[in-house]
Enzyme design. Structure first.
Site, PDB file in Angstrom:
ATOM      1  N   TRP A  66       5.028  -1.572 -17.475  1.00  0.00           N
ATOM      2  CA  TRP A  66       4.557  -2.487 -18.145  1.00  0.00           C
ATOM      3  C   TRP A  66       4.218  -2.512 -19.722  1.00  0.00           C
ATOM      4  O   TRP A  66       4.580  -3.546 -20.155  1.00  0.00           O
ATOM      5  CB  TRP A  66       2.843  -1.249 -17.612  1.00  0.00           C
ATOM      6  CG  TRP A  66       1.830  -2.740 -18.090  1.00  0.00           C
ATOM      7  CD1 TRP A  66       1.301  -3.553 -17.151  1.00  0.00           C
ATOM      8  CD2 TRP A  66       1.035  -3.440 -19.641  1.00  0.00           C
ATOM      9  NE1 TRP A  66       0.622  -4.587 -17.705  1.00  0.00           N
ATOM     10  CE2 TRP A  66      -0.045  -4.479 -19.067  1.00  0.00           C
ATOM     11  CE3 TRP A  66       1.093  -2.957 -20.622  1.00  0.00           C
ATOM     12  CZ2 TRP A  66      -0.126  -4.928 -19.936  1.00  0.00           C
ATOM     13  CZ3 TRP A  66       0.762  -3.663 -21.351  1.00  0.00           C
ATOM     14  CH2 TRP A  66      -0.372  -4.914 -21.126  1.00  0.00           C
TER      15      TRP A  66
ATOM     16  N   PHE B 233       1.045  -1.124   0.140  1.00  0.00           N
ATOM     17  CA  PHE B 233      -0.521  -0.292   0.474  1.00  0.00           C
ATOM     18  C   PHE B 233       0.892   1.395   0.110  1.00  0.00           C
ATOM     19  O   PHE B 233       2.086   0.913  -0.509  1.00  0.00           O
ATOM     20  CB  PHE B 233      -1.393   0.500   1.023  1.00  0.00           C
ATOM     21  CG  PHE B 233      -1.846  -0.852   1.044  1.00  0.00           C
ATOM     22  CD1 PHE B 233      -2.923  -1.539   0.013  1.00  0.00           C
ATOM     23  CD2 PHE B 233      -2.071  -2.489   1.857  1.00  0.00           C
ATOM     24  CE1 PHE B 233      -3.457  -2.459  -0.355  1.00  0.00           C
ATOM     25  CE2 PHE B 233      -3.736  -2.911   1.862  1.00  0.00           C
ATOM     26  CZ  PHE B 233      -3.925  -2.742   0.574  1.00  0.00           C
TER      27      PHE B 233
ATOM     28  N   PHE C 172       0.804   5.319 -17.319  1.00  0.00           N
ATOM     29  CA  PHE C 172      -0.661   4.654 -18.502  1.00  0.00           C
ATOM     30  C   PHE C 172      -0.542   5.422 -19.999  1.00  0.00           C
ATOM     31  O   PHE C 172       0.292   6.290 -20.138  1.00  0.00           O
ATOM     32  CB  PHE C 172      -1.396   4.419 -17.614  1.00  0.00           C
ATOM     33  CG  PHE C 172      -1.332   4.054 -16.382  1.00  0.00           C
ATOM     34  CD1 PHE C 172      -2.071   2.853 -16.644  1.00  0.00           C
ATOM     35  CD2 PHE C 172      -0.480   3.654 -15.473  1.00  0.00           C
ATOM     36  CE1 PHE C 172      -2.101   1.883 -16.118  1.00  0.00           C
ATOM     37  CE2 PHE C 172      -0.814   3.517 -14.491  1.00  0.00           C
ATOM     38  CZ  PHE C 172      -1.709   1.774 -14.791  1.00  0.00           C
TER      39      PHE C 172
END
Length: 556
Positions: free
Chosen positions: A409, A301, A381
């Site tokens: 990613w 977290f 992203f």
């Protein structure tokens, strides 16, 4: 665009023996679990090598439904370090089946920054969670057996027993139950319940133990409850620690696997960070540091939860000190903290980003409270606009914080080489050990207030009558010098998940304080946090399937 599981399956795996050879582990020392997984014996931990190795902690801003990708960045950064010529291992926690079948659908990174074999790691892996579950439930069985006994009873008062059973699944129906029904042959009826395995004190102990001897000692120190004449009872009084340790004899050994780029990875232990300490095992961290020059590890977290506990609990107990801290942020998450609706996060919104940047600001301040210097990783992203990325870059530069946009990613290690260079520089300029936030000698109330006010930004701490009674019990048991592991929502810096960004002028409410004497900490329970989660309205399990050839789908 390929899914995570499709990408994972497209990568030819190297035999784990080859992965081990990269870091000097002899094939005969491996305990193989098939071709691609193995346990490593503890004798590979070398204190002298640890002292020369660099430890990199990866943390994040407060989590949002948009995702931050802390695990993905940890894996991508490790791959990048190896790409720029630095020997590196990533040390991570094992996924819990609760989130896998609940919300996440998997927890092994994403895209081209994953640990493999991802299906195995996400499901039963090498059985460590099952061993923790069995050891925990053995103690529960021994407790009820002793209550039932007519000749060997310790006189335990069932009303004082806080030890529940555990299972590795989200199941809200088991939070509160009555056990022992069915007549005198079935035990003494009493109220109890289930926690999730990741919240078990056994998991916390496994992740803090230095070796088998320390593990057994800690298991014996587990507080059970009181006798009718108010005498405290511990697991050692039930002679439980030996059998529990025997069940954990294999689970104590770290698990060796690989990343998509063939980088070694140690995955071991899995406590949640909102209800436990949220970091992988001390043993795996020290083993990684013994085997390589740079160890990348993450804390669950946001920095207010996992990283605070990593530093104040794990590092203090194990004598570790990180050489760099990477704070992961995403444009989407920052806009969410700035008030942009979840459905609109793909749309550029500089105003929301400017409003939400205060969450990043607070976490940067918190890192410096420990006398550590942060590096910000913007996990990119496809929907991030150039203007939004430039805004966060400029903000970090104004704060004097190194920052890099990482495309881990889509590009794996190649997308984090700039970040890796910044991290290496940070480790080389690190000149002092971190400072814990509070001394263990402080009162329990002072320790809780220090975390609440300095880390969360609370105005004050309030205690319910139940929590005040717990404080008195802790004092009577002479356990006030234990560390503090606050159970709090991960969604906000406060104990109210609805308060996003950087809340101010709020009061933290402590409802109860649980004792984890074996783990070496106390657990103040704040807000509505629970140790047994429930499944969401649409569980990820509904999308997970397997075909006739044994190919699993739906993990991500």
């Amino acid at each position: 665009m390929k899914t995570d599981i499709e990408i994972a399956r497209s990568i030819p795996l190297k035999p784990v023996v080859q992965i081990a050879e990269q870091i000097g582990i002899q094939p005969d020392d491996l305990e193989l679990y098939g071709k691609y997984k193995a346990k490593v014996p503890l004798h590979y931990i070398d204190p002298e090598k640890i002292s020369r190795s660099k430890l990199i902690l990866v943390s994040a801003i407060s989590p949002t439904p948009a995702g931050e990708g802390k695990t993905t960045v940890s894996i991508g950064l490790t791959q990048a370090l190896n790409r720029i010529g630095k020997r590196s291992i990533v040390a991570l926690r094992e996924p819990s089946l609760g989130p896998v079948f609940g919300i996440k659908g998997g927890a092994t990174g994403g895209g081209y920054s994953q640990v493999l074999p991802m299906e195995d790691i996400n499901l039963h892996f090498t059985g460590d969670f099952a061993a923790v579950e069995k050891a925990h439930n053995l103690l529960a069985a021994l407790i009820d057996n002793n209550i039932q006994s007519k000749t060997r009873s310790l006189g335990l008062d069932p009303r004082t027993i806080a030890w529940k059973r555990v299972m590795d699944m989200n199941d809200r129906a088991l939070r509160n139950i009555v056990a022992g029904l069915g007549g005198t042959a079935s035990g003494v009826p009493r109220e109890t319940g289930f926690d999730i395995t990741a919240a078990s004190e056994i998991m916390a102990i496994l992740c803090l133990a230095e070796n088998l001897s320390d593990l057994k000692r800690r298991l014996g120190n587990i507080f059970i409850g009181f006798t009718y004449d108010k005498k405290p009872i511990y697991a050692r009084d039930l002679k439980a620690e030996g059998a529990m340790a025997a069940l954990l004899k294999d689970a104590i050994k770290p698990n060796l696997v690989q990343t998509i780029e063939g980088t070694p990875a140690l995955i071991h232990g899995g406590p949640f960070a909102n209800i436990a300490q949220g970091t992988n095992t001390v043993i795996a961290t020290k083993m990684a540091m013994s085997l390589t020059d740079y160890t990348v590890t993450e804390a669950g977290f946001g920095f207010d939860l996992g990283a605070e506990k990593f530093l104040d609990i794990k590092c203090r107990a194990a004598g570790l000190s990180p050489n760099a801290v990477v704070l992961v942020a995403t444009i989407r998450a920052l806009k969410y903290h700035g008030g942009q609706a979840l459905a609109d996060l793909k749309r550029p919104d500089l105003k929301a980003l400017e409003t939400g940047i205060v969450n990043l600001q607070k976490h940067l301040e918190n890192i410096r409270l420990f006398h550590l210097s942060p590096v910000v990783a913007i996990n990119r992203f496809a929907t991030d606009s150039d203007e939004e990325l430039a805004f966060v870059r400029h903000y970090c530069e104004q704060q004097g914080v190194p920052v890099s946009v990482a495309d881990v990613w889509g590009s794996g290690g190649a997308g984090a080489e700039e970040l890796a260079a910044l991290v290496v520089k940070a480790t080389e300029t690190c000149c002092q050990s971190f400072q814990p936030l509070y001394p263990l000698e402080a009162t329990v109330e002072t320790k809780i207030a220090t975390i609440a006010q300095k880390i969360y930004g609370a105005e004050a701490v309030d205690y319910t009558p139940k929590a005040k009674a717990a404080l008195r019990k802790i004092a009577d048991l002479s356990l006030s010098k234990l560390a503090v592991c606050v159970a709090k929502t991960q969604k906000s810096l406060s104990d109210n998940p609805a308060l996003l960004g950087r809340p101010k002028d709020f009061v933290i409410t402590v409802r109860d304080i649980e004792i984890a004497a074996g783990a070496g900490f106390l657990i103040p329970i704040t807000g509505e946090i629970m140790r047994m989660p429930g499944l969401p309205e649409t569980p990820a399990a509904e999308n997970i399937d397997i075909d006739d050839q044994g190919q699993i789908s739906g993990l991500f």
